[in-house]
Write a protein that holds these residues in place. Structure first.
Motif, PDB file in Angstrom:
ATOM      1  N   ARG A  92       2.252 -30.055 -31.308  1.00 37.72           N
ATOM      2  CA  ARG A  92       1.465 -29.026 -32.006  1.00 37.72           C
ATOM      3  C   ARG A  92      -0.023 -29.277 -31.843  1.00 37.72           C
ATOM      4  O   ARG A  92      -0.808 -28.337 -31.724  1.00 37.72           O
ATOM      5  N   GLU A  93      -0.413 -30.539 -31.828  1.00 35.91           N
ATOM      6  CA  GLU A  93      -1.821 -30.876 -31.649  1.00 35.91           C
ATOM      7  C   GLU A  93      -2.304 -30.437 -30.266  1.00 35.91           C
ATOM      8  O   GLU A  93      -3.388 -29.881 -30.124  1.00 35.91           O
ATOM      9  N   ARG A  94      -1.475 -30.688 -29.244  1.00 30.58           N
ATOM     10  CA  ARG A  94      -1.829 -30.242 -27.883  1.00 30.58           C
ATOM     11  C   ARG A  94      -1.913 -28.722 -27.829  1.00 30.58           C
ATOM     12  O   ARG A  94      -2.806 -28.165 -27.186  1.00 30.58           O
ATOM     13  N   TRP A  95      -0.971 -28.039 -28.488  1.00 26.63           N
ATOM     14  CA  TRP A  95      -0.973 -26.579 -28.499  1.00 26.63           C
ATOM     15  C   TRP A  95      -2.250 -26.055 -29.151  1.00 26.63           C
ATOM     16  O   TRP A  95      -2.902 -25.166 -28.604  1.00 26.63           O
ATOM     17  N   ALA A  96      -2.606 -26.598 -30.307  1.00 25.61           N
ATOM     18  CA  ALA A  96      -3.803 -26.136 -31.015  1.00 25.61           C
ATOM     19  C   ALA A  96      -5.063 -26.409 -30.193  1.00 25.61           C
ATOM     20  O   ALA A  96      -5.964 -25.562 -30.118  1.00 25.61           O
ATOM     21  N   SER A  97      -5.101 -27.575 -29.565  1.00 23.81           N
ATOM     22  CA  SER A  97      -6.260 -27.918 -28.742  1.00 23.81           C
ATOM     23  C   SER A  97      -6.364 -26.990 -27.536  1.00 23.81           C
ATOM     24  O   SER A  97      -7.456 -26.535 -27.176  1.00 23.81           O
ATOM     25  N   SER A  98      -5.239 -26.681 -26.918  1.00 21.02           N
ATOM     26  CA  SER A  98      -5.213 -25.779 -25.775  1.00 21.02           C
ATOM     27  C   SER A  98      -5.658 -24.374 -26.177  1.00 21.02           C
ATOM     28  O   SER A  98      -6.454 -23.741 -25.478  1.00 21.02           O
ATOM     29  N   LEU A  99      -5.159 -23.901 -27.313  1.00 22.02           N
ATOM     30  CA  LEU A  99      -5.544 -22.567 -27.788  1.00 22.02           C
ATOM     31  C   LEU A  99      -7.041 -22.521 -28.073  1.00 22.02           C
ATOM     32  O   LEU A  99      -7.729 -21.576 -27.696  1.00 22.02           O
ATOM     33  N   GLN A 100      -7.554 -23.561 -28.695  1.00 26.24           N
ATOM     34  CA  GLN A 100      -8.976 -23.597 -29.015  1.00 26.24           C
ATOM     35  C   GLN A 100      -9.824 -23.671 -27.744  1.00 26.24           C
ATOM     36  O   GLN A 100     -10.816 -22.962 -27.610  1.00 26.24           O
ATOM     37  N   SER A 101      -9.414 -24.485 -26.799  1.00 27.09           N
ATOM     38  CA  SER A 101     -10.155 -24.623 -25.545  1.00 27.09           C
ATOM     39  C   SER A 101     -10.131 -23.332 -24.735  1.00 27.09           C
ATOM     40  O   SER A 101     -11.176 -22.857 -24.263  1.00 27.09           O
ATOM     41  N   ASN A 102      -8.939 -22.760 -24.558  1.00 22.48           N
ATOM     42  CA  ASN A 102      -8.836 -21.498 -23.817  1.00 22.48           C
ATOM     43  C   ASN A 102      -9.567 -20.374 -24.539  1.00 22.48           C
ATOM     44  O   ASN A 102     -10.190 -19.525 -23.907  1.00 22.48           O
ATOM     45  N   GLY A 103      -9.488 -20.380 -25.864  1.00 26.21           N
ATOM     46  CA  GLY A 103     -10.174 -19.345 -26.649  1.00 26.21           C
ATOM     47  C   GLY A 103     -11.679 -19.419 -26.510  1.00 26.21           C
ATOM     48  O   GLY A 103     -12.350 -18.397 -26.348  1.00 26.21           O
ATOM     49  N   SER A 104     -12.224 -20.628 -26.539  1.00 24.28           N
ATOM     50  CA  SER A 104     -13.683 -20.754 -26.406  1.00 24.28           C
ATOM     51  C   SER A 104     -14.138 -20.349 -25.004  1.00 24.28           C
ATOM     52  O   SER A 104     -15.167 -19.682 -24.848  1.00 24.28           O
ATOM     53  N   SER A 105     -13.368 -20.712 -23.995  1.00 27.57           N
ATOM     54  CA  SER A 105     -13.703 -20.300 -22.618  1.00 27.57           C
ATOM     55  C   SER A 105     -13.607 -18.789 -22.478  1.00 27.57           C
ATOM     56  O   SER A 105     -14.471 -18.156 -21.858  1.00 27.57           O
ATOM     57  N   TYR A 106     -12.564 -18.217 -23.055  1.00 29.80           N
ATOM     58  CA  TYR A 106     -12.360 -16.765 -23.015  1.00 29.80           C
ATOM     59  C   TYR A 106     -13.559 -16.041 -23.635  1.00 29.80           C
ATOM     60  O   TYR A 106     -14.122 -15.123 -23.044  1.00 29.80           O
ATOM     61  N   LEU A 107     -13.955 -16.471 -24.832  1.00 29.25           N
ATOM     62  CA  LEU A 107     -15.063 -15.810 -25.528  1.00 29.25           C
ATOM     63  C   LEU A 107     -16.378 -15.984 -24.779  1.00 29.25           C
ATOM     64  O   LEU A 107     -17.193 -15.053 -24.724  1.00 29.25           O
ATOM     65  N   ALA A 108     -16.582 -17.142 -24.164  1.00 28.31           N
ATOM     66  CA  ALA A 108     -17.810 -17.364 -23.391  1.00 28.31           C
ATOM     67  C   ALA A 108     -17.850 -16.454 -22.166  1.00 28.31           C
ATOM     68  O   ALA A 108     -18.908 -15.918 -21.815  1.00 28.31           O
ATOM     69  N   ILE A 109     -16.720 -16.258 -21.534  1.00 24.81           N
ATOM     70  CA  ILE A 109     -16.675 -15.391 -20.354  1.00 24.81           C
ATOM     71  C   ILE A 109     -16.924 -13.940 -20.743  1.00 24.81           C
ATOM     72  O   ILE A 109     -17.597 -13.202 -20.020  1.00 24.81           O
ATOM     73  N   VAL A 110     -16.405 -13.517 -21.895  1.00 21.44           N
ATOM     74  CA  VAL A 110     -16.663 -12.150 -22.360  1.00 21.44           C
ATOM     75  C   VAL A 110     -18.165 -11.920 -22.442  1.00 21.44           C
ATOM     76  O   VAL A 110     -18.678 -10.909 -21.952  1.00 21.44           O
ATOM     77  N   ASP A 111     -18.878 -12.859 -23.027  1.00 19.68           N
ATOM     78  CA  ASP A 111     -20.334 -12.726 -23.124  1.00 19.68           C
ATOM     79  C   ASP A 111     -20.994 -12.738 -21.756  1.00 19.68           C
ATOM     80  O   ASP A 111     -21.906 -11.950 -21.490  1.00 19.68           O
ATOM     81  N   SER A 112     -20.537 -13.627 -20.880  1.00 14.66           N
ATOM     82  CA  SER A 112     -21.200 -13.771 -19.581  1.00 14.66           C
ATOM     83  C   SER A 112     -21.037 -12.526 -18.712  1.00 14.66           C
ATOM     84  O   SER A 112     -21.898 -12.239 -17.880  1.00 14.66           O
ATOM     85  N   ILE A 113     -19.973 -11.781 -18.898  1.00  9.64           N
ATOM     86  CA  ILE A 113     -19.777 -10.554 -18.103  1.00  9.64           C
ATOM     87  C   ILE A 113     -20.890  -9.560 -18.378  1.00  9.64           C
ATOM     88  O   ILE A 113     -21.379  -8.885 -17.473  1.00  9.64           O
ATOM     89  N   PHE A 114     -21.322  -9.487 -19.618  1.00 11.94           N
ATOM     90  CA  PHE A 114     -22.369  -8.526 -19.974  1.00 11.94           C
ATOM     91  C   PHE A 114     -23.764  -9.046 -19.659  1.00 11.94           C
ATOM     92  O   PHE A 114     -24.697  -8.269 -19.525  1.00 11.94           O
ATOM     93  N   LEU A 115     -23.908 -10.341 -19.521  1.00 12.45           N
ATOM     94  CA  LEU A 115     -25.228 -10.918 -19.278  1.00 12.45           C
ATOM     95  C   LEU A 115     -25.583 -10.995 -17.800  1.00 12.45           C
ATOM     96  O   LEU A 115     -26.754 -10.970 -17.445  1.00 12.45           O
ATOM     97  N   GLN A 116     -24.582 -11.086 -16.939  1.00 16.21           N
ATOM     98  CA  GLN A 116     -24.838 -11.242 -15.512  1.00 16.21           C
ATOM     99  C   GLN A 116     -24.585  -9.927 -14.772  1.00 16.21           C
ATOM    100  O   GLN A 116     -23.615  -9.237 -15.044  1.00 16.21           O
TER     101      GLN A 116
END
Length: 161
Positions: free
Chosen positions: A46-70
Motif C-alpha cells: 500500500r505504501e508503494r501504491w500511495a507513493s506511485s499515485l502521488q509521484s505520477n499525480g505530481s508529474s501529471y499536474l506539472a505537465i498539464v501546466d507546462s502544456i499551456f506555458l510552452q
C-alpha cells in the motif's frame, strides 16, 4: 515412597508442564509472526501504491501546466500527459473517488486535446480556465486519497503493537 522418587515425579511433572508451555508459546509466536508478516507485506504494498499515485499525480499536474506555458513541443507534452494519466488510472480502483478522479482526468484530456489540436490556441481561454479548475480538483482528490492511505497505514501499525 522415598524422597528421591517424590523429587523425580515432581521434576518430571514440571518438565512436562514446561514442554507444554513452550509448545504453546512457540505456536502463538508463530501465529503472531505470520500475522505481522502479512500486515507488513500489505502495508509495504500500500505504501508503494500511495507513493506511485502521488509521484505520477505530481508529474501529471506539472505537465498539464507546462502544456499551456510552452508554445513548442505541445504534442510531445500531451503524449507524456497521457502516459501519466494512464499510469494513475491503472492504479485506481472502482471506488467513488477513484471514478471521479478518472473522470476529471478524462475531461482534462479532452480540453487539452482541443488546445493542442487548435491552430489558434490563444483563443481558448475558457478551456484553460476549465482545465485549471479540474486540475485543482484532481490535486485535492489525490491529496485526500494519500491522507486516507496514511491513516490506514497508521492503523495497521497500531494493530501490530
Amino acid at each position: 515412597m522415598d524422597i528421591n522418587k517424590i523429587v523425580l515425579v515432581i521434576t518430571c511433572a514440571f518438565s512436562g508442564i514446561s514442554v507444554i508451555v513452550s509448545f504453546l508459546s512457540l505456536s502463538n509466536t508463530r501465529k503472531i509472526a505470520n500475522k505481522n508478516g502479512y500486515i507488513n507485506t500489505v502495508t509495504a504494498s500500500r505504501e508503494r501504491w500511495a507513493s506511485s499515485l502521488q509521484s505520477n499525480g505530481s508529474s501529471y499536474l506539472a505537465i498539464v501546466d507546462s502544456i499551456f506555458l510552452q508554445r513548442e513541443n505541445r504534442i510531445q507534452k500531451y503524449e507524456e500527459l497521457l502516459k501519466y494519466q494512464y499510469a494513475m488510472a491503472i492504479s485506481l480502483h472502482d471506488y467513488d473517488d477513484d471514478k471521479e478522479l478518472k473522470s476529471k482526468m478524462k475531461e482534462i484530456q479532452n480540453h487539452i486535446y482541443k488546445f493542442v489540436a487548435s491552430k489558434n490556441s490563444d483563443s481558448l481561454e475558457n478551456e484553460i480556465a476549465e482545465v485549471q479548475k479540474l486540475k485543482d480538483e484532481i490535486y485535492l482528490l489525490i491529496n485526500r486519497k494519500h491522507q486516507e492511505e496514511w491513516k490506514k497505514q497508521k492503523y495497521e501499525v497500531a494493530l501490530e503493537e
